[in-house]
Enzyme design. Sequence first.
Site, PDB file in Angstrom:
ATOM      1  N   SER A 276       0.828  -1.193   0.000  1.00 41.22           N
ATOM      2  CA  SER A 276       0.000   0.000   0.000  1.00 41.22           C
ATOM      3  C   SER A 276       0.868   1.251   0.000  1.00 41.22           C
ATOM      4  O   SER A 276       2.070   1.197   0.266  1.00 41.22           O
ATOM      5  CB  SER A 276      -0.919  -0.007   1.226  1.00 41.22           C
ATOM      6  OG  SER A 276      -0.144   0.028   2.415  1.00 41.22           O
ATOM      7  N   GLN A 277       0.239   2.388  -0.260  1.00 45.81           N
ATOM      8  CA  GLN A 277       0.985   3.642  -0.292  1.00 45.81           C
ATOM      9  C   GLN A 277       1.486   4.024   1.088  1.00 45.81           C
ATOM     10  O   GLN A 277       2.596   4.550   1.233  1.00 45.81           O
ATOM     11  CB  GLN A 277       0.091   4.754  -0.858  1.00 45.81           C
ATOM     12  CG  GLN A 277       0.816   6.067  -1.050  1.00 45.81           C
ATOM     13  CD  GLN A 277       1.960   5.957  -2.037  1.00 45.81           C
ATOM     14  OE1 GLN A 277       1.817   5.360  -3.086  1.00 45.81           O
ATOM     15  NE2 GLN A 277       3.100   6.513  -1.694  1.00 45.81           N
TER      16      GLN A 277
END
Length: 616
Positions: A276-277
Amino acid sequence: MTSETTFKKADLYIYDLPAKILQSLRLITYDSSLREVDPVETEIEESKIEVSKNPVSDYSKCHVCGLEFQELRQNRDHRRTDFHIFNVKRSIRGLSSVDESAFESILREHKNIADDTESEADNDSEGSDSEEFYDEKSTQLDDVLENEMSRLSVDVDQDTTVSHLNTRSAQIYFNSNFLPNTEVFGIYKALFSNAQLSVPLQSVWQWNNPTDQSIPISALFMVAGGHFAGAIVSHQKANVDGNVRKGDQDLQEQAVIFLEHKTFHRYTTRRKQGGSQSAMDQAKGKANSAGSSLRRHNEAALRTDIAALLEEWKPYLSKCQNIFIRAHNNVERKLFTENKAIKANEGSVKSFPFTTGRPTISELRRSWCELTYLKKVAKPNPLPLKKAVPVSDTLKTSTASKIEELKTAKTLEEQHTEQMLQYLKKGKAPLLLAYMRKHKVDVDFRLAPLSKYSVTPTMLHVASQQGLKQMVTILLCNMKCNPCLLNSTGKTAWDLAKDAKVKRAFQLARYKLGEDYTDWLKSHVAEPLSREQIEELEREETEREDKETRTAIEQELKAVKEKRKTEVEARRGQGRTLESAGMSVSPNLNSLSEDQQRRLMREQRARAAEARMRKQ
């Protein structure tokens, strides 16, 4: 057991079992070596569950001790005696059972009670000696059995717990006359609460014969990679008689009743990159691209959507018997565990005991069917008994292992070195500074062991050798490291720098710290450079590199053109020059109109004029 009676897969739903299958289930208890052991007490009382009008008792005989009884109560009383427990422990260790006289003789032989008790026993009559001694042996059975096992040179396993939970799997096993002797039924332990785990068979009976008229429900939640799926599922199943299979959905999945269900899908994961970011930001710092901003926004939006959905389903969550959650990390799991409605029902929160796929509604259906149907599995094979090891060999082995542990144990300096280098190489300067302050480690700390870090004895040496330009600047300008320290070969950190950018970081630090900071001649650092000077040097280098690149490209193109020209001439050969034969041939003007003839004549005159001009 016989397997002549057949059943369908739909009959194995644990919340709606047919009476014949339910009555055939018998809980299996195992010892630590996965050997079946008779339970000490029956789990289900006749006063709570009605099995049948004429039940057949399986307790007329104790197969461990070889005794027969006329009444069930006598068998139950016998199973609580030390004599029976002693034989059960012997059978766990692979020993044969003993009779009562042999048991009493073993007790007399190995008794080790207090002196005052022994003197009182000697003063008593001969007939009461055995009884009083027998009453006090319940606390000494393990010691007696230990001595007996040592005498027979058989290894004693310290874990003597007999339980139905000793399956070494995520399931509890049940025997049934619907299965062959090599197979058993399995139910996932995650379906039971802590109280129900102690009496699983009674819990299964209560699930199929509920006293409460309300419909029991459970909750299923999955979140991963920006995908969320949640549902409130009823423990009752729909009637699917006459239905046919629809695509990948079988009849069991069609029978699942979802009272509520919802999915969210957000772009939060970097395509073809993984993770994920937020995880990428924590590992490599915050990126400033448009895609990263969009992913951060979507992560926040997904959390908001999930929180709003949980608030909407609050009336359901407070009544759920089970709340199954699948989340890849603690951040995603906290979305559920920190919710007030789920926190109030914290005892029901569990994880899926098997691997699940991408969060979708169909995956929730499949997972619920996997959880709630009896599984036909092979009986676990008992573990082989280990042979006893002589005490002398055991002491030698333990002593050798302790010496090896002392040799391999890391010192405090080595632990500091390992942790600090981890922060240094990842460029996590704030964490490095916080760790050094917490453990009161000096900035010029000598890395340990010295034999391993003789070339790079300090963090500044490591940063210089590894080309960590930013960490060199931080270590010198912020942490005030000493650049004059030498390694085993007499080199400073400057001498280990292989990159021009790292050397300029040293020169910039010399400019910022000033000439009075240290003896820069001993550090071997070149003349100081300001940031503007460094930028000018880098710009000149860039221009020079660009010019060299353009020149190389032009030379390469010129060489390619020459090569092509040579190849064309070689293919055509010498050839001969054509005279102006094309001009001497008079075109046929009869087929042209007057306008076209005038235009052609003008063109011919223009070409002739151009030829004269070229000659002049």
